[in-house]
Design an enzyme around this catalytic site. Structure first.
Site, mmCIF file in Angstrom:
data_model
loop_
_atom_site.group_PDB
_atom_site.id
_atom_site.type_symbol
_atom_site.label_atom_id
_atom_site.label_comp_id
_atom_site.label_asym_id
_atom_site.label_seq_id
_atom_site.Cartn_x
_atom_site.Cartn_y
_atom_site.Cartn_z
ATOM 1 N N LYS A 48 13.987 64.555 117.823
ATOM 2 C CA LYS A 48 14.507 63.572 118.898
ATOM 3 C C LYS A 48 14.533 64.233 120.084
ATOM 4 O O LYS A 48 14.174 63.454 121.292
ATOM 5 C CB LYS A 48 15.619 63.021 118.588
ATOM 6 C CG LYS A 48 15.414 61.361 117.914
ATOM 7 C CD LYS A 48 16.845 60.817 117.945
ATOM 8 C CE LYS A 48 17.972 61.510 117.685
ATOM 9 N NZ LYS A 48 19.298 60.917 117.783
ATOM 10 N N ARG B 270 25.356 53.028 118.326
ATOM 11 C CA ARG B 270 25.724 53.548 117.016
ATOM 12 C C ARG B 270 26.153 52.311 115.772
ATOM 13 O O ARG B 270 25.914 52.649 114.888
ATOM 14 C CB ARG B 270 26.796 54.533 116.770
ATOM 15 C CG ARG B 270 26.095 56.086 117.272
ATOM 16 C CD ARG B 270 27.363 57.058 116.798
ATOM 17 N NE ARG B 270 27.347 58.109 117.678
ATOM 18 C CZ ARG B 270 26.123 59.107 117.270
ATOM 19 N NH1 ARG B 270 25.172 58.944 116.416
ATOM 20 N NH2 ARG B 270 26.132 60.272 118.161
ATOM 21 N N ARG C 151 16.398 76.932 109.021
ATOM 22 C CA ARG C 151 16.522 77.720 110.410
ATOM 23 C C ARG C 151 17.283 78.912 110.162
ATOM 24 O O ARG C 151 18.320 79.144 109.390
ATOM 25 C CB ARG C 151 17.185 76.937 111.240
ATOM 26 C CG ARG C 151 16.327 75.928 112.255
ATOM 27 C CD ARG C 151 17.146 75.179 113.117
ATOM 28 N NE ARG C 151 16.746 73.860 113.319
ATOM 29 C CZ ARG C 151 17.610 72.703 113.576
ATOM 30 N NH1 ARG C 151 18.839 73.074 113.872
ATOM 31 N NH2 ARG C 151 16.977 71.635 113.897
ATOM 32 N N ARG D 74 23.389 78.822 110.866
ATOM 33 C CA ARG D 74 24.466 78.436 111.351
ATOM 34 C C ARG D 74 25.130 77.464 110.281
ATOM 35 O O ARG D 74 24.506 76.665 109.525
ATOM 36 C CB ARG D 74 24.173 77.604 112.710
ATOM 37 C CG ARG D 74 23.907 78.219 113.931
ATOM 38 C CD ARG D 74 23.777 77.347 115.056
ATOM 39 N NE ARG D 74 22.516 76.560 114.834
ATOM 40 C CZ ARG D 74 21.314 76.466 115.722
ATOM 41 N NH1 ARG D 74 21.787 76.774 116.954
ATOM 42 N NH2 ARG D 74 20.433 75.611 115.500
ATOM 43 N N ARG E 262 25.407 65.173 106.863
ATOM 44 C CA ARG E 262 25.048 64.302 108.362
ATOM 45 C C ARG E 262 23.883 63.067 107.840
ATOM 46 O O ARG E 262 23.958 61.929 108.659
ATOM 47 C CB ARG E 262 24.486 65.223 109.260
ATOM 48 C CG ARG E 262 25.418 66.145 109.720
ATOM 49 C CD ARG E 262 24.731 67.320 110.359
ATOM 50 N NE ARG E 262 23.988 67.296 111.587
ATOM 51 C CZ ARG E 262 23.057 68.036 112.028
ATOM 52 N NH1 ARG E 262 23.059 69.224 111.427
ATOM 53 N NH2 ARG E 262 22.443 67.827 112.985
#
Ligand SMILES: [Zn+2]
Length: 224
Positions: free
Chosen positions: A16, A91, A130, A163, A174
């Site tokens: 996004k 939201r 990542r 991270r 999430r």
């Protein structure tokens, strides 16, 4: 030229942010992301901004009516006159209703709600793979862009780390929250004929092309 009023939806890791940056460049639309807007309103010291600040400083969630007020104020700014790109808002259905009513009241409307979709497993793979270098923040991916030597930055040799936000369990949490919040919104905008699905498993360039083609078609239909 008519307004280009867009909402971006999609799970984390679907690209996004990249697409928002490209659309901003293409059409000169302001990218309105909820967190940034609340911070900006707080700094600008508007009445609503100061109200938002009280909640943020107390570490509390800013209530719906304050968020809605701040966003609507932002949509009235000069640079949003020809369109906007909303990201992270609405939201909830309540927020979507408030946004719809406010736009109606100004004789404006949404052009489209772009859903950049990607399956959970791909999102988990993209984010949890990542690795970031400690020294300069260079970004790698264990599968898609691995360093030459395991766990070492190619550029400065410093150690690579994951991270905490990118850990698999965090990403799955999430995604759970995302699905709970967003699925009702997807149905809401689908019923109103505004939803446009974009395949987020494609490369960023392909996704961008698809979005441009979708918007071109919408504008053509609008002009007929
Ligand atoms: Zn590095």
């Amino acid at each position: 030229m008519s307004e280009l009023n867009l909402i971006l939806l999609g799970p984390p890791g679907a690209g996004k942010g990249t697409q928002a940056a490209l659309l901003t460049e293409d059409f000169g639309l302001p990218h309105i992301a909820t967190g940034d807007i609340l911070r900006a309103a707080r700094e600008a010291g508007t009445e609503l901004g100061l109200l938002a600040r009280r909640y943020m400083d107390a570490g509390e969630l800013v209530p719906d009516e304050v968020v809605i007020g701040v966003i609507l104020e932002r949509l009235g700014d000069e640079d949003a006159r020809d369109g906007f790109l909303l990201d992270g808002f609405p939201r909830t259905i309540e927020q979507a209703d408030a946004l719809g009513a406010a736009l109606d009241g100004q004789e404006r409307g949404l052009t489209a709600v772009l859903l950049i979709d990607a399956p959970d497993e791909l999102v988990v793979k993209r984010i949890s793979g990542r690795r970031i270098c400690r020294k300069e923040g260079h970004v790698y991916h264990v599968d898609f862009d691995p360093p030459k030597h395991a766990d070492r930055c190619d550029i400065d040799g410093s150690e690579l780390e994951q991270r905490p936000d990118d850990a698999e369990a965090t990403v799955r949490n999430r995604l759970t929250v995302y699905h709970q919040q967003t699925e009702p919104l997807i149905a809401y905008y689908e019923q109103r004929g505004l939803l446009r699905r974009v395949d987020g498993t494609r490369s960023p360039a392909e996704v961008h092309d698809h979005i441009r083609a979708t918007l071109a078609t919408l504008r053509l239909e609008e002009s007929l």
